[in-house]
Design a protein around this motif. Structure first.
Motif, PDB file in Angstrom:
ATOM      1  N   TYR A 113      29.224  10.170  31.244  1.00  0.00           N
ATOM      2  CA  TYR A 113      28.870  10.930  32.442  1.00  0.00           C
ATOM      3  C   TYR A 113      27.851  12.020  32.121  1.00  0.00           C
ATOM      4  O   TYR A 113      26.949  12.300  32.923  1.00  0.00           O
ATOM      5  N   ARG A 114      27.972  12.637  30.963  1.00  0.00           N
ATOM      6  CA  ARG A 114      26.996  13.650  30.568  1.00  0.00           C
ATOM      7  C   ARG A 114      25.607  13.051  30.449  1.00  0.00           C
ATOM      8  O   ARG A 114      24.621  13.626  30.938  1.00  0.00           O
ATOM      9  N   LEU A 119      20.084  12.375  32.268  1.00  0.00           N
ATOM     10  CA  LEU A 119      18.923  11.506  32.143  1.00  0.00           C
ATOM     11  C   LEU A 119      17.727  11.945  32.996  1.00  0.00           C
ATOM     12  O   LEU A 119      16.585  11.925  32.520  1.00  0.00           O
ATOM     13  N   PRO A 120      17.928  12.338  34.274  1.00  0.00           N
ATOM     14  CA  PRO A 120      16.760  12.759  35.063  1.00  0.00           C
ATOM     15  C   PRO A 120      15.992  13.911  34.449  1.00  0.00           C
ATOM     16  O   PRO A 120      14.761  13.976  34.578  1.00  0.00           O
ATOM     17  N   VAL A 128       9.082  10.435  37.045  1.00  0.00           N
ATOM     18  CA  VAL A 128      10.037  10.773  38.100  1.00  0.00           C
ATOM     19  C   VAL A 128       9.321  11.107  39.401  1.00  0.00           C
ATOM     20  O   VAL A 128       9.722  10.668  40.493  1.00  0.00           O
ATOM     21  N   SER A 129       8.233  11.861  39.313  1.00  0.00           N
ATOM     22  CA  SER A 129       7.497  12.260  40.512  1.00  0.00           C
ATOM     23  C   SER A 129       6.930  11.054  41.244  1.00  0.00           C
ATOM     24  O   SER A 129       6.982  10.979  42.480  1.00  0.00           O
ATOM     25  N   TRP A 174      17.263  17.383  42.262  1.00  0.00           N
ATOM     26  CA  TRP A 174      17.796  16.186  41.598  1.00  0.00           C
ATOM     27  C   TRP A 174      17.477  16.197  40.102  1.00  0.00           C
ATOM     28  O   TRP A 174      18.300  15.819  39.280  1.00  0.00           O
ATOM     29  N   GLN A 175      16.278  16.653  39.763  1.00  0.00           N
ATOM     30  CA  GLN A 175      15.856  16.636  38.369  1.00  0.00           C
ATOM     31  C   GLN A 175      16.560  17.694  37.530  1.00  0.00           C
ATOM     32  O   GLN A 175      16.855  17.469  36.357  1.00  0.00           O
ATOM     33  N   MET A 176      16.857  18.855  38.105  1.00  0.00           N
ATOM     34  CA  MET A 176      17.396  19.977  37.343  1.00  0.00           C
ATOM     35  C   MET A 176      18.918  20.032  37.329  1.00  0.00           C
ATOM     36  O   MET A 176      19.495  20.839  36.597  1.00  0.00           O
TER      37      MET A 176
END
Length: 306
Positions: A113-114, A119-120, A128-129, A174-176
């Motif tokens: 889970y970590r 991953l993002p 990602v962008s 979402w990324q952070m």
């Protein structure tokens, strides 16, 4: 035949051991320091001096800074940067804390889970962008396809000035989240278990233990993540450039609705080729980051108690 000397480079010079060790350390640090001065310090000082010059004129003036005060696009970029902070940081901290608390209660496969939530943050920002840009596509994007399937009105995510900033903020959150989750997990590990054991003996509920034990002792972690979020928000550029930029020249658009301080600095310096004015924007950005960093150092040195 005389005995051959085994003395080293500093062997013939009488000096203390600490002095010799310090000289050797500085000798090895000379090249990294030279590189740092050449790559970091010198360009910074040059940009600072350039910010006080005007193209085509001689001498140092404050004209660039005076112009910034009345520059509507610069003021808009500051407001947008503040909105990015207000929207993204509290939400990513709240979700990251919830995920960290949930993972702490899991007995098996915590590592899985970590990794999945982190991953993002590890993935390339450019990749990602562009994935999110494709998702936001008004015609073939997966988000509008889902809305169409649910018989809901489709949205112009990055084309509508009223939605563009929120759309960019959603990707930032979402990324952070993974980074916030990881730091919160470290903070939770630092809370002594005996506090919870004592609270259970007193009959405290889980909700009360969270507000009376967990949350107060996570204050340094929350402050740290808030300050880091503020610095990252001030420096945000790559996400906006890849979500809104392109051959059409709409970087920071539409109508500058997503432009940040770093984006405006880039547009001024490398699209309008006004390096003097862009240097003034850089100095302002540097001062803002310096202020936030000083606040971080001051606040994190405080002691927190239950």
């Amino acid at each position: 035949m005389g005995q051959k000397s085994k003395e080293g480079f500093f062997g013939r010079i009488p000096m203390k051991l600490k002095t010799r060790q310090a000289m050797i350390a500085y000798l090895f640090l000379f090249i990294p320091i030279l590189f740092f001065v050449g790559i970091r310090i010198s360009p910074t000082l040059y940009a600072f001096s350039m910010s006080f010059t005007v193209r085509g004129e001689i001498g140092y003036k404050l004209e660039n800074y005076v112009k910034l005060v009345s520059d509507e696009e610069f003021i808009r970029s500051i407001v947008n940067t503040l909105l990015y902070f207000i929207i993204t940081v509290p939400i990513q901290l709240a979700i990251g804390l919830i995920i960290a608390l949930a993972i702490e209660r899991v007995n098996h496969f915590k590592w899985f889970y970590r990794i999945m939530f982190f991953l993002p943050y590890m993935t390339s920002i450019v990749a990602v962008s562009w994935v999110w840009r494709l998702m936001y596509d008004p015609h073939n994007g997966v988000l509008n396809q889902v809305l169409k399937f649910l018989h809901l009105p489709q949205q112009d995510w990055l084309s509508d000035p009223k939605q563009a900033l929120l759309s960019v903020s959603a990707m930032l959150i979402w990324q952070m989240i993974g980074f916030s989750m990881l730091i919160f997990l470290a903070g939770l590990k630092g809370i002594p278990q005996q506090f919870y054991d004592a609270a259970k003996i007193d009959g405290a509920s889980k909700w009360k233990m969270f507000w009376k034990i967990t949350f107060p002792l996570l204050n340094p972690t929350i402050v740290f993540l808030t300050v880091i979020g503020a610095i990252q928000t001030l420096q945000i550029f790559t996400q906006i450039a890849n979500l809104t930029g392109g051959s059409s020249g709409s970087l920071g658009g539409p109508l500058n609705s997503t432009s940040s301080i770093a984006v405006y600095m880039y547009k001024t310096g490398f699209r309008e080729y006004n390096l003097e004015y862009a240097s003034a924007i850089t100095v302002v950005l540097f001062v803002l980051i310096l202020i936030v960093t000083l606040i971080q150092l001051r606040v994190l040195n405080r002691s927190y108690e239950l």
